[in-house]
Scaffold this motif. Structure first.
Motif, PDB file in Angstrom:
ATOM      1  N   ASN A  78       0.813  -1.229   0.000  1.00 24.55           N
ATOM      2  CA  ASN A  78       0.000   0.000   0.000  1.00 24.55           C
ATOM      3  C   ASN A  78       0.842   1.274   0.000  1.00 24.55           C
ATOM      4  O   ASN A  78       0.422   2.294   0.545  1.00 24.55           O
ATOM      5  CB  ASN A  78      -0.969   0.048   1.190  1.00 24.55           C
ATOM      6  CG  ASN A  78      -1.987  -1.073   1.140  1.00 24.55           C
ATOM      7  OD1 ASN A  78      -2.181  -1.701   0.102  1.00 24.55           O
ATOM      8  ND2 ASN A  78      -2.649  -1.305   2.247  1.00 24.55           N
ATOM      9  N   ARG A  79       2.024   1.211  -0.609  1.00 25.20           N
ATOM     10  CA  ARG A  79       2.809   2.451  -0.722  1.00 25.20           C
ATOM     11  C   ARG A  79       2.082   3.411  -1.666  1.00 25.20           C
ATOM     12  O   ARG A  79       1.154   3.027  -2.376  1.00 25.20           O
ATOM     13  CB  ARG A  79       4.219   2.142  -1.245  1.00 25.20           C
ATOM     14  CG  ARG A  79       4.259   1.625  -2.678  1.00 25.20           C
ATOM     15  CD  ARG A  79       5.629   1.862  -3.296  1.00 25.20           C
ATOM     16  NE  ARG A  79       5.810   1.153  -4.544  1.00 25.20           N
ATOM     17  CZ  ARG A  79       5.268   1.510  -5.706  1.00 25.20           C
ATOM     18  NH1 ARG A  79       4.453   2.547  -5.793  1.00 25.20           N
ATOM     19  NH2 ARG A  79       5.509   0.811  -6.801  1.00 25.20           N
ATOM     20  N   ASP A  80       2.544   4.673  -1.662  1.00 23.34           N
ATOM     21  CA  ASP A  80       1.949   5.653  -2.565  1.00 23.34           C
ATOM     22  C   ASP A  80       2.243   5.261  -4.017  1.00 23.34           C
ATOM     23  O   ASP A  80       3.328   4.758  -4.314  1.00 23.34           O
ATOM     24  CB  ASP A  80       2.570   7.041  -2.327  1.00 23.34           C
ATOM     25  CG  ASP A  80       2.104   7.664  -1.014  1.00 23.34           C
ATOM     26  OD1 ASP A  80       1.131   7.157  -0.414  1.00 23.34           O
ATOM     27  OD2 ASP A  80       2.731   8.662  -0.600  1.00 23.34           O
ATOM     28  N   PRO A  81       1.297   5.529  -4.921  1.00 24.07           N
ATOM     29  CA  PRO A  81       1.615   5.310  -6.338  1.00 24.07           C
ATOM     30  C   PRO A  81       2.677   6.318  -6.795  1.00 24.07           C
ATOM     31  O   PRO A  81       2.693   7.462  -6.334  1.00 24.07           O
ATOM     32  CB  PRO A  81       0.290   5.557  -7.054  1.00 24.07           C
ATOM     33  CG  PRO A  81      -0.613   6.218  -6.084  1.00 24.07           C
ATOM     34  CD  PRO A  81      -0.067   6.020  -4.708  1.00 24.07           C
ATOM     35  N   LEU A  82       3.567   5.885  -7.676  1.00 20.94           N
ATOM     36  CA  LEU A  82       4.649   6.752  -8.152  1.00 20.94           C
ATOM     37  C   LEU A  82       4.173   7.562  -9.360  1.00 20.94           C
ATOM     38  O   LEU A  82       3.272   7.129 -10.087  1.00 20.94           O
ATOM     39  CB  LEU A  82       5.861   5.899  -8.557  1.00 20.94           C
ATOM     40  CG  LEU A  82       6.438   5.038  -7.437  1.00 20.94           C
ATOM     41  CD1 LEU A  82       7.517   4.094  -7.977  1.00 20.94           C
ATOM     42  CD2 LEU A  82       7.007   5.928  -6.341  1.00 20.94           C
ATOM     43  N   PRO A  83       4.809   8.716  -9.576  1.00 20.14           N
ATOM     44  CA  PRO A  83       4.372   9.563 -10.699  1.00 20.14           C
ATOM     45  C   PRO A  83       4.349   8.828 -12.039  1.00 20.14           C
ATOM     46  O   PRO A  83       3.409   9.011 -12.828  1.00 20.14           O
ATOM     47  CB  PRO A  83       5.418  10.687 -10.712  1.00 20.14           C
ATOM     48  CG  PRO A  83       5.892  10.769  -9.293  1.00 20.14           C
ATOM     49  CD  PRO A  83       5.851   9.369  -8.758  1.00 20.14           C
ATOM     50  N   ASP A  84       5.336   7.979 -12.309  1.00 18.18           N
ATOM     51  CA  ASP A  84       5.320   7.309 -13.624  1.00 18.18           C
ATOM     52  C   ASP A  84       4.219   6.254 -13.700  1.00 18.18           C
ATOM     53  O   ASP A  84       3.717   5.949 -14.778  1.00 18.18           O
ATOM     54  CB  ASP A  84       6.702   6.722 -13.969  1.00 18.18           C
ATOM     55  CG  ASP A  84       7.136   5.647 -13.005  1.00 18.18           C
ATOM     56  OD1 ASP A  84       6.917   5.806 -11.795  1.00 18.18           O
ATOM     57  OD2 ASP A  84       7.687   4.621 -13.467  1.00 18.18           O
ATOM     58  N   GLU A  85       3.822   5.699 -12.552  1.00 16.25           N
ATOM     59  CA  GLU A  85       2.700   4.745 -12.548  1.00 16.25           C
ATOM     60  C   GLU A  85       1.382   5.480 -12.802  1.00 16.25           C
ATOM     61  O   GLU A  85       0.526   5.023 -13.582  1.00 16.25           O
ATOM     62  CB  GLU A  85       2.658   4.002 -11.205  1.00 16.25           C
ATOM     63  CG  GLU A  85       3.891   3.112 -11.001  1.00 16.25           C
ATOM     64  CD  GLU A  85       4.140   2.683  -9.563  1.00 16.25           C
ATOM     65  OE1 GLU A  85       5.036   1.849  -9.350  1.00 16.25           O
ATOM     66  OE2 GLU A  85       3.465   3.200  -8.634  1.00 16.25           O
ATOM     67  N   ILE A  86       1.222   6.633 -12.151  1.00 13.51           N
ATOM     68  CA  ILE A  86       0.005   7.430 -12.353  1.00 13.51           C
ATOM     69  C   ILE A  86      -0.090   7.861 -13.822  1.00 13.51           C
ATOM     70  O   ILE A  86      -1.159   7.788 -14.441  1.00 13.51           O
ATOM     71  CB  ILE A  86       0.009   8.659 -11.412  1.00 13.51           C
ATOM     72  CG1 ILE A  86      -0.086   8.186  -9.957  1.00 13.51           C
ATOM     73  CG2 ILE A  86      -1.117   9.623 -11.757  1.00 13.51           C
ATOM     74  CD1 ILE A  86       0.084   9.289  -8.923  1.00 13.51           C
TER      75      ILE A  86
END
Ligand code: URA
Ligand code: SF4
Length: 208
Positions: free
Chosen positions: A96-104
């Motif tokens: 449940n880590r934060d989504p990363l900018p490249d994933e978003i």
């Protein structure tokens, strides 16, 4: 958009999401979670990303925060069948880590296509990742509950239900923000009617 067309488009998007290889999250997911709900929804809710339960079931907001979200919708006189619920990223970030900018970024095409297919009047962002899409650099504590007109829609930023569930100060705020949604929808309806009367004035025969 007509409802059959929207439903077909959403099915195509969901099928692509289920086998999507476009970011690292594809390697660790159990099930991708495309989102679900009414293809003809006036209200679309955008969360952050699937958690453990969502990853297991392939459905959005089915854990504790999902139960709370259903209660919040009820405060607005809405059910899950009335709305469409999805997330900024469709696959669970490990632990449940934060989504990363490249994933978003990689996932945004699916979200954009879902928004285009449903064409909702009102978008509710849940938490800071979906908020940033419409309100870059803003703070949720400052702008939560304030509807902003963006193009033809109203976008309302709200706290994330998982955060609000466990923090009593936020809980009252998110409950009030949901309770105010019917007014946002009514404002949008008035706006739409005024716009359509401008484009297409009431028939002249009313004069005779
Ligand atoms: N939290 C989210 O942001 N999305 C879900 O689907 C579940 C929990
Ligand atoms: Fe594809 Fe989005 Fe899943 Fe990444 S998070 S693999 S972009 S569906």
């Amino acid at each position: 958009m007509d409802q059959t067309r929207a439903s077909d488009d959403l099915t195509v998007i969901a099928e692509e999401v289920k086998v999507c290889p476009l970011c690292e999250l594809s390697r660790t997911r159990t099930h991708a979670v495309p989102g679900e709900g009414n293809p003809d929804a006036r209200v679309m809710l955008i969360g952050e990303g699937p958690g453990w339960h969502e990853d297991q079931q392939g459905k959005p907001f089915v854990g504790a925060s999902g139960k709370f979200l259903s209660e919040l919708l009820a405060k607005a006189g809405l059910t899950r069948e009335d709305v469409f619920i999805t997330n900024v990223v469709k696959c669970r970030p490990p632990s449940n880590r934060d989504p990363l900018p490249d994933e978003i970024q990689a996932c945004s095409q699916y979200l954009e296509r879902q928004i285009a297919a449903i064409d909702p009047d009102v978008i509710v962002t849940l938490g800071r990742f979906s908020m940033s899409k419409y309100f870059p650099g803003e703070r949720i504590s400052r702008i939560h509950g304030q509807a902003k007109r963006i193009g033809k829609r109203l976008v309302v930023p709200m706290y994330h239900p998982a955060a609000a569930l466990h923090q009593s100060s936020l809980r009252g705020a998110i409950e009030e923000d949901f309770a105010a949604l019917p007014k946002v929808l009514a404002d949008q309806e008035r706006h739409r009617q005024a716009a359509s009367e401008r484009d297409d004035p009431p028939a002249q025969q009313s004069l005779f």
